[in-house]
Write a protein that holds these residues in place. Structure first.
Motif, PDB file in Angstrom:
ATOM      1  N   UNK A   1       0.810  -1.215   0.000  1.00 44.76           N
ATOM      2  CA  UNK A   1       0.000   0.000   0.000  1.00 44.76           C
ATOM      3  C   UNK A   1       0.846   1.271   0.000  1.00 44.76           C
ATOM      4  N   UNK A   2       0.283   2.297  -0.628  1.00 38.37           N
ATOM      5  CA  UNK A   2       0.984   3.574  -0.778  1.00 38.37           C
ATOM      6  C   UNK A   2       0.068   4.703  -0.296  1.00 38.37           C
ATOM      7  N   UNK A   3       0.503   5.415   0.738  1.00 39.89           N
ATOM      8  CA  UNK A   3      -0.285   6.535   1.276  1.00 39.89           C
ATOM      9  C   UNK A   3       0.101   7.807   0.524  1.00 39.89           C
ATOM     10  N   UNK A   4      -0.918   8.560   0.072  1.00 37.43           N
ATOM     11  CA  UNK A   4      -0.647   9.800  -0.654  1.00 37.43           C
ATOM     12  C   UNK A   4      -1.398  10.971  -0.028  1.00 37.43           C
ATOM     13  N   UNK A   5      -0.831  12.154  -0.232  1.00 37.41           N
ATOM     14  CA  UNK A   5      -1.464  13.402   0.216  1.00 37.41           C
ATOM     15  C   UNK A   5      -1.818  14.226  -1.012  1.00 37.41           C
ATOM     16  N   UNK A   6      -3.097  14.555  -1.147  1.00 36.68           N
ATOM     17  CA  UNK A   6      -3.584  15.339  -2.285  1.00 36.68           C
ATOM     18  C   UNK A   6      -3.810  16.780  -1.841  1.00 36.68           C
ATOM     19  N   UNK A   7      -3.247  17.721  -2.593  1.00 37.84           N
ATOM     20  CA  UNK A   7      -3.557  19.135  -2.377  1.00 37.84           C
ATOM     21  C   UNK A   7      -4.526  19.554  -3.480  1.00 37.84           C
ATOM     22  N   UNK A   8      -5.756  19.938  -3.059  1.00 36.59           N
ATOM     23  CA  UNK A   8      -6.842  20.168  -4.009  1.00 36.59           C
ATOM     24  C   UNK A   8      -7.510  21.515  -3.772  1.00 36.59           C
ATOM     25  N   UNK A   9      -8.127  22.019  -4.823  1.00 36.30           N
ATOM     26  CA  UNK A   9      -9.064  23.120  -4.609  1.00 36.30           C
ATOM     27  C   UNK A   9     -10.372  22.480  -4.117  1.00 36.30           C
ATOM     28  N   UNK A  10     -10.965  23.086  -3.123  1.00 27.41           N
ATOM     29  CA  UNK A  10     -12.204  22.566  -2.520  1.00 27.41           C
ATOM     30  C   UNK A  10     -12.012  21.134  -2.004  1.00 27.41           C
ATOM     31  N   UNK A  11     -11.022  20.970  -1.117  1.00 28.17           N
ATOM     32  CA  UNK A  11     -10.672  19.636  -0.597  1.00 28.17           C
ATOM     33  C   UNK A  11     -11.806  18.990   0.178  1.00 28.17           C
ATOM     34  N   UNK A  12     -12.596  19.802   0.914  1.00 24.47           N
ATOM     35  CA  UNK A  12     -13.686  19.240   1.735  1.00 24.47           C
ATOM     36  C   UNK A  12     -14.721  18.524   0.866  1.00 24.47           C
ATOM     37  N   UNK A  13     -15.057  19.142  -0.267  1.00 27.68           N
ATOM     38  CA  UNK A  13     -16.031  18.526  -1.188  1.00 27.68           C
ATOM     39  C   UNK A  13     -15.478  17.215  -1.754  1.00 27.68           C
ATOM     40  N   UNK A  14     -14.183  17.225  -2.151  1.00 27.43           N
ATOM     41  CA  UNK A  14     -13.592  16.028  -2.736  1.00 27.43           C
ATOM     42  C   UNK A  14     -13.379  14.937  -1.689  1.00 27.43           C
ATOM     43  N   UNK A  15     -13.169  15.338  -0.444  1.00 29.24           N
ATOM     44  CA  UNK A  15     -13.066  14.343   0.632  1.00 29.24           C
ATOM     45  C   UNK A  15     -14.376  13.575   0.748  1.00 29.24           C
ATOM     46  N   UNK A  16     -15.498  14.291   0.712  1.00 29.60           N
ATOM     47  CA  UNK A  16     -16.820  13.639   0.782  1.00 29.60           C
ATOM     48  C   UNK A  16     -17.017  12.673  -0.388  1.00 29.60           C
ATOM     49  N   UNK A  17     -16.621  13.093  -1.568  1.00 28.07           N
ATOM     50  CA  UNK A  17     -16.812  12.255  -2.766  1.00 28.07           C
ATOM     51  C   UNK A  17     -15.898  11.025  -2.750  1.00 28.07           C
ATOM     52  N   UNK A  18     -14.697  11.186  -2.193  1.00 30.67           N
ATOM     53  CA  UNK A  18     -13.728  10.077  -2.174  1.00 30.67           C
ATOM     54  C   UNK A  18     -14.053   9.030  -1.120  1.00 30.67           C
ATOM     55  N   UNK A  19     -14.808   9.411  -0.083  1.00 29.45           N
ATOM     56  CA  UNK A  19     -15.095   8.488   1.023  1.00 29.45           C
ATOM     57  C   UNK A  19     -15.824   7.221   0.567  1.00 29.45           C
ATOM     58  N   UNK A  20     -16.651   7.345  -0.485  1.00 27.30           N
ATOM     59  CA  UNK A  20     -17.412   6.182  -0.964  1.00 27.30           C
ATOM     60  C   UNK A  20     -16.478   5.051  -1.394  1.00 27.30           C
ATOM     61  N   UNK A  21     -15.374   5.420  -2.088  1.00 30.52           N
ATOM     62  CA  UNK A  21     -14.424   4.405  -2.568  1.00 30.52           C
ATOM     63  C   UNK A  21     -13.247   4.205  -1.613  1.00 30.52           C
ATOM     64  N   UNK A  22     -12.905   5.265  -0.875  1.00 28.21           N
ATOM     65  CA  UNK A  22     -11.762   5.209   0.053  1.00 28.21           C
ATOM     66  C   UNK A  22     -12.225   5.634   1.448  1.00 28.21           C
ATOM     67  N   UNK A  23     -12.892   4.719   2.181  1.00 24.84           N
ATOM     68  CA  UNK A  23     -13.487   5.087   3.479  1.00 24.84           C
ATOM     69  C   UNK A  23     -12.490   5.562   4.525  1.00 24.84           C
ATOM     70  N   UNK A  24     -11.178   5.243   4.297  1.00 25.13           N
ATOM     71  CA  UNK A  24     -10.151   5.676   5.258  1.00 25.13           C
ATOM     72  C   UNK A  24      -9.597   7.067   4.928  1.00 25.13           C
ATOM     73  N   UNK A  25     -10.101   7.690   3.860  1.00 29.97           N
ATOM     74  CA  UNK A  25      -9.601   9.020   3.467  1.00 29.97           C
ATOM     75  C   UNK A  25      -9.831  10.022   4.587  1.00 29.97           C
ATOM     76  N   UNK A  26      -8.830  10.884   4.814  1.00 24.00           N
ATOM     77  CA  UNK A  26      -8.876  11.860   5.908  1.00 24.00           C
ATOM     78  C   UNK A  26      -8.690  13.268   5.345  1.00 24.00           C
ATOM     79  N   UNK A  27      -9.548  14.182   5.802  1.00 20.40           N
ATOM     80  CA  UNK A  27      -9.392  15.598   5.452  1.00 20.40           C
ATOM     81  C   UNK A  27      -8.396  16.204   6.436  1.00 20.40           C
ATOM     82  N   UNK A  28      -7.178  16.508   5.945  1.00 17.02           N
ATOM     83  CA  UNK A  28      -6.110  17.000   6.812  1.00 17.02           C
ATOM     84  C   UNK A  28      -6.317  18.466   7.187  1.00 17.02           C
TER      85      UNK A  28
END
Length: 301
Positions: free
Chosen positions: A227-254
């Motif tokens: 496994x490979x842990x990555x950190x994404x820097x995004x515009x509107x990270x909170x919205x994308x965190x919600x969308x990513x949770x469906x496929x990646x339930x361990x995703x964390x909004x830093x």
């Protein structure tokens, strides 16, 4: 493996009855590859290199080069093999050109070859300067030029970027890739620097405490590491965190701009990134937080 230009078959080596340095090391270096021999200091890399170059006498008949036992080919095999083990032996009071001329004369290599190797290692403009005024990286490139005089099929290089600054490392890395691609030279290079091996090698062998822990392609190494842990820097990270949770339930909004999640391996990153971009994500940065390096460290420990 018939396409291997260098092989060791359960290679063992002892300095004394109680000190076993290499333990059943079986290496397979494919023709045309850049093979990174990776491990911490004291793992057995330099001992292996000294055995391959005949500096240390082989205790068993375990090494083959060009499909024949090394013992049967010494010293003639070095007409086709260039080797740089540990620090280069250079004449500091002579120019780069004179260093090459002296070695060319010893090896019965025509002097016309010198200009070509100086061009190859990007030292043509400094050929007449005394070597004592060369930087460490330039000295290393001159040493590699010496190994190229015979137009070898194989280069054996022990820690060629050791002690170099980032620019020097990059220069050596680019040179080795160039020699491999343009001249078809098979390169066997030892290092304790994972990042450098990753950037230039096609194949890798990992040694620790005298034992081979892994051998394969860089892609296989990446998959093998897990496994490979990555950190994404995004515009509107909170919205994308919600969308990513469906496929990646361990995703964390830093924080307001960064999401951290885990992919099965590094090979997933390009497809994952493409999928996000096609979905409209504004990605500023993707940073690998762990994976290959952490796995490597745990493996050699």
């Amino acid at each position: 493996m018939t396409d291997c230009i260098i092989q060791t078959h359960a290679l063992n080596f002892r300095f004394s009855r109680h000190k076993k340095v290499l333990d059943n090391v079986s290496l397979n270096i494919p023709k045309g590859s850049i093979y990174g021999f990776l491990g911490p200091n004291g793992a057995g890399k330099s001992t292996t290199m000294r055995l391959l170059t005949g500096i240390l006498p082989e205790q068993e008949n375990a090494i083959t080069i060009f499909g024949k036992p090394l013992k049967e080919q010494l010293p003639q095999v070095f007409n086709n093999v260039g080797a740089l083990v540990e620090s280069p032996a250079l004449y500091l009071h002579l120019s780069g050109y004179s260093n090459l001329k002296y070695i060319a004369k010893l090896r019965n290599v025509p002097e016309s070859r010198i200009a070509e190797v100086l061009q190859l290692v990007d030292l043509a403009a400094d050929a007449k300067r005394k070597v004592k005024y060369y930087s460490l990286g330039m000295k290393q490139r001159l040493a590699i030029a010496i190994t190229l005089l015979n137009e070898p099929d194989i280069l054996l290089l022990d820690e060629p970027v050791n002690g170099l600054d980032p620019n020097g490392m990059r220069d050596i890395r680019q040179l080795l890739v160039k020699l491999n691609k343009e001249k078809g030279i098979t390169i066997f290079v030892s290092s304790h620097l994972l990042a450098e091996i990753e950037k230039m090698c096609t194949h890798v062998g990992i040694i620790s405490h005298g034992q081979l822990k892994f051998e394969g392609t860089i892609e296989e190494l990446s998959k093998f590491s897990g496994a490979c842990k990555i950190q994404l820097t995004l515009s509107n990270a909170a919205e994308w965190h919600e969308r990513l949770l469906a496929e990646y339930p361990e995703a964390v909004l830093e924080n307001t701009s960064q999401v951290v999640l885990e992919l099965p391996n590094r090979e997933e990153i390009p497809q994952f990134t493409k999928k996000l971009v096609e979905s409209g994500a504004g990605i500023y940065e993707i940073k690998i937080l762990n994976g290959l390096e952490e796995w490597f460290m745990s493996l050699i420990r």
